[in-house]
Design a protein around this motif. Structure first.
Motif, PDB file in Angstrom:
ATOM      1  N   LEU A   1      -9.014  -2.703  -2.363  1.00 13.19           N
ATOM      2  CA  LEU A   1      -7.270  -2.003  -1.637  1.00 13.19           C
ATOM      3  C   LEU A   1      -6.262  -1.023  -1.937  1.00 13.19           C
ATOM      4  O   LEU A   1      -6.443  -1.102  -1.196  1.00 13.19           O
ATOM      5  CB  LEU A   1      -6.441  -3.975  -2.144  1.00 13.19           C
ATOM      6  N   LEU A   2      -6.527  -0.457  -2.721  1.00 12.48           N
ATOM      7  CA  LEU A   2      -5.286   0.175  -3.489  1.00 12.48           C
ATOM      8  C   LEU A   2      -6.511   1.649  -3.832  1.00 12.48           C
ATOM      9  O   LEU A   2      -5.809   2.473  -4.302  1.00 12.48           O
ATOM     10  CB  LEU A   2      -4.878   0.021  -4.328  1.00 12.48           C
ATOM     11  N   GLY A   3      -7.996   1.759  -3.149  1.00 13.89           N
ATOM     12  CA  GLY A   3      -8.601   2.972  -4.041  1.00 13.89           C
ATOM     13  C   GLY A   3      -8.728   2.589  -5.595  1.00 13.89           C
ATOM     14  O   GLY A   3      -8.601   3.699  -6.038  1.00 13.89           O
ATOM     15  N   VAL A   4      -8.366   1.585  -6.063  1.00 11.43           N
ATOM     16  CA  VAL A   4      -8.522   2.003  -8.272  1.00 11.43           C
ATOM     17  C   VAL A   4      -9.063   1.532  -8.232  1.00 11.43           C
ATOM     18  O   VAL A   4      -9.889   0.312  -7.781  1.00 11.43           O
ATOM     19  CB  VAL A   4      -6.960   1.212  -8.222  1.00 11.43           C
ATOM     20  N   GLY A   5      -9.862   1.728  -9.685  1.00 12.57           N
ATOM     21  CA  GLY A   5     -10.832   0.844 -10.270  1.00 12.57           C
ATOM     22  C   GLY A   5     -10.952  -0.467 -11.278  1.00 12.57           C
ATOM     23  O   GLY A   5     -11.607  -1.392 -11.454  1.00 12.57           O
ATOM     24  N   GLY A   6      -9.559  -0.397 -11.216  1.00 13.38           N
ATOM     25  CA  GLY A   6      -9.201  -1.352 -11.677  1.00 13.38           C
ATOM     26  C   GLY A   6      -8.490  -1.604 -13.549  1.00 13.38           C
ATOM     27  O   GLY A   6      -7.728  -2.287 -14.077  1.00 13.38           O
ATOM     28  N   GLY A   7      -8.498  -0.181 -13.633  1.00 11.38           N
ATOM     29  CA  GLY A   7      -8.408   0.537 -15.202  1.00 11.38           C
ATOM     30  C   GLY A   7      -7.286   0.153 -15.821  1.00 11.38           C
ATOM     31  O   GLY A   7      -7.319  -0.220 -17.408  1.00 11.38           O
TER      32      GLY A   7
ATOM     33  N   LEU B   1      -9.614  -6.406   3.206  1.00 10.07           N
ATOM     34  CA  LEU B   1      -8.344  -6.060   3.223  1.00 10.07           C
ATOM     35  C   LEU B   1      -7.482  -4.569   3.767  1.00 10.07           C
ATOM     36  O   LEU B   1      -6.465  -4.850   4.934  1.00 10.07           O
ATOM     37  CB  LEU B   1      -7.658  -7.159   2.990  1.00 10.07           C
ATOM     38  N   VAL B   2      -8.285  -3.220   3.376  1.00 11.07           N
ATOM     39  CA  VAL B   2      -7.687  -2.204   3.653  1.00 11.07           C
ATOM     40  C   VAL B   2      -7.606  -1.857   5.017  1.00 11.07           C
ATOM     41  O   VAL B   2      -6.388  -0.742   5.190  1.00 11.07           O
ATOM     42  CB  VAL B   2      -8.482  -1.099   2.271  1.00 11.07           C
TER      43      VAL B   2
ATOM     44  N   LEU C   1     -19.188  -8.989 -13.186  1.00  3.76           N
ATOM     45  CA  LEU C   1     -19.220  -9.695 -12.897  1.00  3.76           C
ATOM     46  C   LEU C   1     -18.466  -9.801 -11.103  1.00  3.76           C
ATOM     47  O   LEU C   1     -18.202 -10.416  -9.718  1.00  3.76           O
ATOM     48  CB  LEU C   1     -19.769 -11.003 -12.858  1.00  3.76           C
ATOM     49  N   ALA C   2     -17.146 -10.206 -11.740  1.00  7.41           N
ATOM     50  CA  ALA C   2     -15.648 -10.778 -11.153  1.00  7.41           C
ATOM     51  C   ALA C   2     -15.061  -9.322 -10.298  1.00  7.41           C
ATOM     52  O   ALA C   2     -14.721  -9.575  -9.617  1.00  7.41           O
ATOM     53  CB  ALA C   2     -14.870 -10.995 -12.360  1.00  7.41           C
ATOM     54  N   GLY C   3     -15.275  -8.263 -10.717  1.00  6.40           N
ATOM     55  CA  GLY C   3     -15.252  -7.063 -10.431  1.00  6.40           C
ATOM     56  C   GLY C   3     -15.410  -6.785  -9.470  1.00  6.40           C
ATOM     57  O   GLY C   3     -14.812  -6.438  -8.182  1.00  6.40           O
ATOM     58  N   ILE C   4     -16.868  -6.892  -8.855  1.00  7.77           N
ATOM     59  CA  ILE C   4     -17.669  -6.412  -7.919  1.00  7.77           C
ATOM     60  C   ILE C   4     -17.285  -7.737  -6.783  1.00  7.77           C
ATOM     61  O   ILE C   4     -16.595  -6.549  -5.453  1.00  7.77           O
ATOM     62  CB  ILE C   4     -19.062  -6.525  -8.924  1.00  7.77           C
ATOM     63  N   ILE C   5     -16.987  -9.284  -6.513  1.00  9.77           N
ATOM     64  CA  ILE C   5     -16.153 -10.137  -6.323  1.00  9.77           C
ATOM     65  C   ILE C   5     -15.068  -9.434  -5.734  1.00  9.77           C
ATOM     66  O   ILE C   5     -15.083  -9.595  -4.424  1.00  9.77           O
ATOM     67  CB  ILE C   5     -16.493 -11.438  -6.180  1.00  9.77           C
ATOM     68  N   GLY C   6     -14.315  -9.248  -6.318  1.00  9.47           N
ATOM     69  CA  GLY C   6     -13.084  -8.391  -5.901  1.00  9.47           C
ATOM     70  C   GLY C   6     -12.276  -7.557  -5.507  1.00  9.47           C
ATOM     71  O   GLY C   6     -11.863  -7.524  -4.329  1.00  9.47           O
ATOM     72  N   ALA C   7     -13.876  -5.958  -5.861  1.00  8.47           N
ATOM     73  CA  ALA C   7     -13.815  -5.594  -5.121  1.00  8.47           C
ATOM     74  C   ALA C   7     -13.874  -5.165  -3.647  1.00  8.47           C
ATOM     75  O   ALA C   7     -13.480  -4.303  -2.703  1.00  8.47           O
ATOM     76  CB  ALA C   7     -14.349  -3.976  -6.052  1.00  8.47           C
TER      77      ALA C   7
END
Length: 239
Positions: A1-7, A227-228, A215-221
């Motif tokens: 959504l925001l262009g970040v990897g989530g780290g 949405l973006v 696995l969870a991160g791939i789905i969330g991404a």
């Protein structure tokens, strides 16, 4: 959504779970590799990725990620934690301080190509996102410099750097925020891969622990990338 990897979210959570900073850094970078890859494929379909901008950023970021990973292994844990906190607060304060223009736009876009200034080190770019035509410029020198900073931050602090890169692309290089979001995800892949490989070489994380996170991160991404294109640019900047 925001262009970040989530780290930038994952690091504090892993710290809270009891991992040392260098362990959280390595694990987070591996997580970023998969989430950024997942989201990048979706953003390519939407049209929010500029390959030329990503290539310039990668040119500066990838080699510097190895340097950052080295220092993440030798620096004390508390120094890394303080550096992470200061950088997160500084990036947020800078973005809020410089803010948006009266029309809510920080990017310098052009309605037609002939309105764009011509210089050898400035590339003229055009991208189409759904029904919106975007004209903007890429300063090659600025891109390489931002890429180098991105690589050091990624390797040293375990974040892909997108949470820092997106505001810098919008504020410094005046890239439209939708393009900044999509391109950032591709640009953080290089330093994330280089940093994760270096941390794995130093034995800073356990591969088995990363499986549920990935696995969870791939789905969330995938959900975020969908949405973006449906959220107004002004709300992406506020988020």
């Amino acid at each position: 959504l925001l262009g970040v990897g989530g780290g930038f979210i994952m690091i504090p959570l892993l710290n809270a779970a009891g991992l040392l900073m260098r362990e959280a850094v390595g694990l987070s970078l591996l997580y970023v590799v998969f989430t950024a890859t997942s989201a990048t494929f979706r953003h390519f379909k939407i049209g929010t990725v500029d390959p030329m901008l990503a290539l310039i950023l990668l040119g500066g970021a990838t080699p510097m990620a190895v340097v950052g990973s080295h220092y993440a292994t030798v620096l004390p844990n508390n120094v890394l934690e303080i550096a992470f906190a200061l950088l997160a607060i500084g990036a947020t304060a800078t973005y809020l301080g410089r803010g948006r223009g009266k029309d809510g736009a920080t990017a310098k876009s052009f309605s037609r190509p002939d309105a764009i200034p011509r210089h050898r080190h400035i590339l003229l770019r055009r991208r189409r996102v759904q029904n919106e035509e975007l004209f903007f410029t890429i300063n090659i020198f600025s891109g390489l410099l931002l890429g180098g900073c991105l690589g050091i931050v990624a390797g040293l602090l375990g974040i892909g750097g997108g949470w820092l890169l997106v505001p810098l692309l919008v504020l410094v290089m005046r890239i439209p925020i939708r393009i900044a979001v999509g391109t950032s995800l591709l640009a953080i892949l290089g330093p994330a891969v280089a940093g994760a490989a270096t941390h794995w070489k130093f034995g800073n994380f356990d591969l088995k622990v990363s499986i549920p996170l990935i696995l969870a991160g791939i789905i969330g991404a995938q959900i975020g990338a969908i949405l973006v294109a449906r959220i107004p640019s002004i709300w992406l900047e506020r988020l």
